[in-house]
Design a protein around this motif. Structure first.
Motif, PDB file in Angstrom:
ATOM      1  N   TYR A  72       0.833  -1.209   0.000  1.00  0.00           N
ATOM      2  CA  TYR A  72       0.000   0.000   0.000  1.00  0.00           C
ATOM      3  C   TYR A  72       0.867   1.258   0.000  1.00  0.00           C
ATOM      4  O   TYR A  72       0.629   2.201  -0.756  1.00  0.00           O
ATOM      5  CB  TYR A  72      -0.926  -0.016   1.206  1.00  0.00           C
ATOM      6  CG  TYR A  72      -1.595   1.298   1.510  1.00  0.00           C
ATOM      7  CD1 TYR A  72      -2.627   1.777   0.712  1.00  0.00           C
ATOM      8  CD2 TYR A  72      -1.183   2.082   2.597  1.00  0.00           C
ATOM      9  CE1 TYR A  72      -3.235   2.993   0.973  1.00  0.00           C
ATOM     10  CE2 TYR A  72      -1.787   3.290   2.868  1.00  0.00           C
ATOM     11  CZ  TYR A  72      -2.808   3.745   2.062  1.00  0.00           C
ATOM     12  OH  TYR A  72      -3.395   4.953   2.337  1.00  0.00           O
ATOM     13  N   ARG A  75       2.421   1.869  -3.377  1.00  0.00           N
ATOM     14  CA  ARG A  75       1.433   2.358  -4.348  1.00  0.00           C
ATOM     15  C   ARG A  75       1.092   3.820  -4.079  1.00  0.00           C
ATOM     16  O   ARG A  75       0.955   4.618  -5.020  1.00  0.00           O
ATOM     17  CB  ARG A  75       0.181   1.485  -4.282  1.00  0.00           C
ATOM     18  CG  ARG A  75      -0.847   1.772  -5.380  1.00  0.00           C
ATOM     19  CD  ARG A  75      -0.296   1.424  -6.757  1.00  0.00           C
ATOM     20  NE  ARG A  75      -1.329   1.503  -7.778  1.00  0.00           N
ATOM     21  CZ  ARG A  75      -2.075   0.467  -8.170  1.00  0.00           C
ATOM     22  NH1 ARG A  75      -1.883  -0.735  -7.645  1.00  0.00           N
ATOM     23  NH2 ARG A  75      -2.991   0.610  -9.098  1.00  0.00           N
ATOM     24  N   VAL A  76       0.952   4.185  -2.814  1.00  0.00           N
ATOM     25  CA  VAL A  76       0.650   5.569  -2.456  1.00  0.00           C
ATOM     26  C   VAL A  76       1.759   6.498  -2.959  1.00  0.00           C
ATOM     27  O   VAL A  76       1.492   7.538  -3.573  1.00  0.00           O
ATOM     28  CB  VAL A  76       0.486   5.724  -0.933  1.00  0.00           C
ATOM     29  CG1 VAL A  76       0.550   7.195  -0.523  1.00  0.00           C
ATOM     30  CG2 VAL A  76      -0.845   5.132  -0.479  1.00  0.00           C
ATOM     31  N   GLU A  79       1.686   6.686  -6.912  1.00  0.00           N
ATOM     32  CA  GLU A  79       0.564   7.468  -7.430  1.00  0.00           C
ATOM     33  C   GLU A  79       0.715   8.949  -7.077  1.00  0.00           C
ATOM     34  O   GLU A  79       0.359   9.826  -7.874  1.00  0.00           O
ATOM     35  CB  GLU A  79      -0.756   6.924  -6.882  1.00  0.00           C
ATOM     36  CG  GLU A  79      -1.069   5.490  -7.260  1.00  0.00           C
ATOM     37  CD  GLU A  79      -1.326   5.310  -8.746  1.00  0.00           C
ATOM     38  OE1 GLU A  79      -1.458   6.320  -9.459  1.00  0.00           O
ATOM     39  OE2 GLU A  79      -1.387   4.150  -9.194  1.00  0.00           O
ATOM     40  N   ARG A  80       1.235   9.227  -5.895  1.00  0.00           N
ATOM     41  CA  ARG A  80       1.436  10.623  -5.497  1.00  0.00           C
ATOM     42  C   ARG A  80       2.472  11.294  -6.392  1.00  0.00           C
ATOM     43  O   ARG A  80       2.311  12.456  -6.780  1.00  0.00           O
ATOM     44  CB  ARG A  80       1.876  10.690  -4.032  1.00  0.00           C
ATOM     45  CG  ARG A  80       2.027  12.126  -3.504  1.00  0.00           C
ATOM     46  CD  ARG A  80       2.215  12.104  -2.000  1.00  0.00           C
ATOM     47  NE  ARG A  80       3.370  11.296  -1.630  1.00  0.00           N
ATOM     48  CZ  ARG A  80       3.514  10.700  -0.447  1.00  0.00           C
ATOM     49  NH1 ARG A  80       2.568  10.787   0.456  1.00  0.00           N
ATOM     50  NH2 ARG A  80       4.595   9.997  -0.177  1.00  0.00           N
ATOM     51  N   HIS A 122      -6.502  10.852  -1.131  1.00  0.00           N
ATOM     52  CA  HIS A 122      -5.515  10.060  -1.860  1.00  0.00           C
ATOM     53  C   HIS A 122      -5.368   8.666  -1.262  1.00  0.00           C
ATOM     54  O   HIS A 122      -5.337   7.661  -1.990  1.00  0.00           O
ATOM     55  CB  HIS A 122      -4.166  10.782  -1.834  1.00  0.00           C
ATOM     56  CG  HIS A 122      -3.107  10.095  -2.645  1.00  0.00           C
ATOM     57  ND1 HIS A 122      -3.237   9.838  -3.985  1.00  0.00           N
ATOM     58  CD2 HIS A 122      -1.896   9.590  -2.284  1.00  0.00           C
ATOM     59  CE1 HIS A 122      -2.158   9.227  -4.432  1.00  0.00           C
ATOM     60  NE2 HIS A 122      -1.334   9.048  -3.419  1.00  0.00           N
ATOM     61  N   THR A 125      -8.442   6.545  -2.048  1.00  0.00           N
ATOM     62  CA  THR A 125      -8.487   6.223  -3.471  1.00  0.00           C
ATOM     63  C   THR A 125      -7.545   5.076  -3.797  1.00  0.00           C
ATOM     64  O   THR A 125      -7.890   4.167  -4.565  1.00  0.00           O
ATOM     65  CB  THR A 125      -8.103   7.460  -4.311  1.00  0.00           C
ATOM     66  OG1 THR A 125      -9.038   8.519  -4.048  1.00  0.00           O
ATOM     67  CG2 THR A 125      -8.123   7.137  -5.795  1.00  0.00           C
ATOM     68  N   VAL A 126      -6.345   5.115  -3.213  1.00  0.00           N
ATOM     69  CA  VAL A 126      -5.369   4.046  -3.464  1.00  0.00           C
ATOM     70  C   VAL A 126      -5.875   2.714  -2.909  1.00  0.00           C
ATOM     71  O   VAL A 126      -5.757   1.677  -3.563  1.00  0.00           O
ATOM     72  CB  VAL A 126      -4.006   4.410  -2.863  1.00  0.00           C
ATOM     73  CG1 VAL A 126      -3.048   3.214  -2.935  1.00  0.00           C
ATOM     74  CG2 VAL A 126      -3.399   5.594  -3.596  1.00  0.00           C
ATOM     75  N   THR A 129      -8.510   1.396  -5.228  1.00  0.00           N
ATOM     76  CA  THR A 129      -7.909   0.918  -6.473  1.00  0.00           C
ATOM     77  C   THR A 129      -7.248  -0.440  -6.274  1.00  0.00           C
ATOM     78  O   THR A 129      -7.393  -1.346  -7.110  1.00  0.00           O
ATOM     79  CB  THR A 129      -6.868   1.929  -6.984  1.00  0.00           C
ATOM     80  OG1 THR A 129      -7.506   3.190  -7.228  1.00  0.00           O
ATOM     81  CG2 THR A 129      -6.231   1.442  -8.282  1.00  0.00           C
TER      82      THR A 129
END
Length: 273
Positions: A72, A75-76, A79-80, A122, A125-126, A129
């Protein structure tokens, strides 16, 4: 005659005092060792929690399969970074326009990106997803759909703009050509982007990810693999849907009064065009 040195007389009082001092020293030593042992244990527990337990704690469980904290977090951060780069590119694009409408649109995009970067939005959302990705992967496993390493490599290469067999370029339609049909196949054309250049760009990107957001190449490839699998599953689900639909052109006649409408209906029913 030499003076004889006086011998130091050790009394029972002195012996008792020495024993007390030695006992106190032992106590202090034991206490120090015990404190160091406790501190060491606490440090080890903290390190185990940070580097072993916490990264493996699930942030979500989907059909008995866990999404770990480490996955996690990776991924955060990824994506950030994409959102931050998008914000910077939009901000740079604004410098090229002075049209009021365009500037308002770009400003609205910046505000939207800023909202997407808020930790609460954010983070959730992650999570959503990643849950979707896991559900998709589980469904793909049931259907026997997978993403091979070759597919993954080709997808990443194309994302970098590298096409080992040449860049697909559509043929132009020549004016005055006897046939107006456009060729259905693209003809590969040479590309100046060499494999060595691509490999170097790829490695530089991986090094940048490692240094700036601390994600590994394996974590990056897992993120890309999930994206490819989404596309493959979408293609699988929609493969039997018709590509074209029947269209009907309808028209109607407007008249001013109901009497005129009844007259038109009567004439149509009588067979008039």
């Amino acid at each position: 005659m030499a003076k004889q040195d006086k011998q130091k007389v050790i009394t029972r009082k002195h012996m008792a005092r020495r024993e007390r001092e030695e006992l106190q020293t032992r106590y202090i030593t034991y206490a120090t060792i015990a404190i160091l042992a406790v501190v060491t244990i606490l440090v080890v527990i903290a390190l185990v929690d940070v580097y072993v337990l916490t990264p493996n704690k699930p942030v979500a469980v989907v059909n008995d399969e866990e999404i770990t904290t480490s996955a996690y977090q990776a991924r955060v951060k990824f994506e950030r970074l994409q959102l931050v780069n998008q914000f910077a590119n939009t901000l740079q694009l604004m410098q090229s326009f002075d049209d009021e409408n365009t500037l308002q649109y770009l400003q609205s995009s910046l505000q939207q990106i800023s909202f997407q970067l808020t930790p609460e939005f954010h983070g959730q959302t992650v999570v959503d997803t990643m849950i979707d990705d896991l559900l998709i992967r589980q469904a793909a496993d049931d259907l026997g759909i997978q993403v091979s390493e070759t597919e993954l490599d080709e997808y990443i290469a194309e994302a970098f703009g590298y096409f080992p067999n040449g860049t697909p370029t559509p043929l132009p339609t020549l004016e005055g050509s006897p046939t107006q049909e456009t060729p259905s196949e693209d003809i590969p054309t040479p590309t100046p982007y060499t494999e060595d250049a691509y490999r170097q760009d790829y490695q530089d990107t991986m090094d940048n990810y490692q240094q700036s957001i601390n994600i590994t190449e394996a974590e990056f490839r897992d993120i890309v693999r999930a994206e490819i699998l989404r596309t493959k599953m979408s293609d699988e689900i929609t493969k039997d849907l018709p590509k074209e639909e029947e269209q009907i052109r309808a028209s109607h006649i407007l008249v001013d009064t109901e009497e005129e409408a009844q007259e038109v209906i009567s004439r149509l029913e009588a067979g008039e065009d």
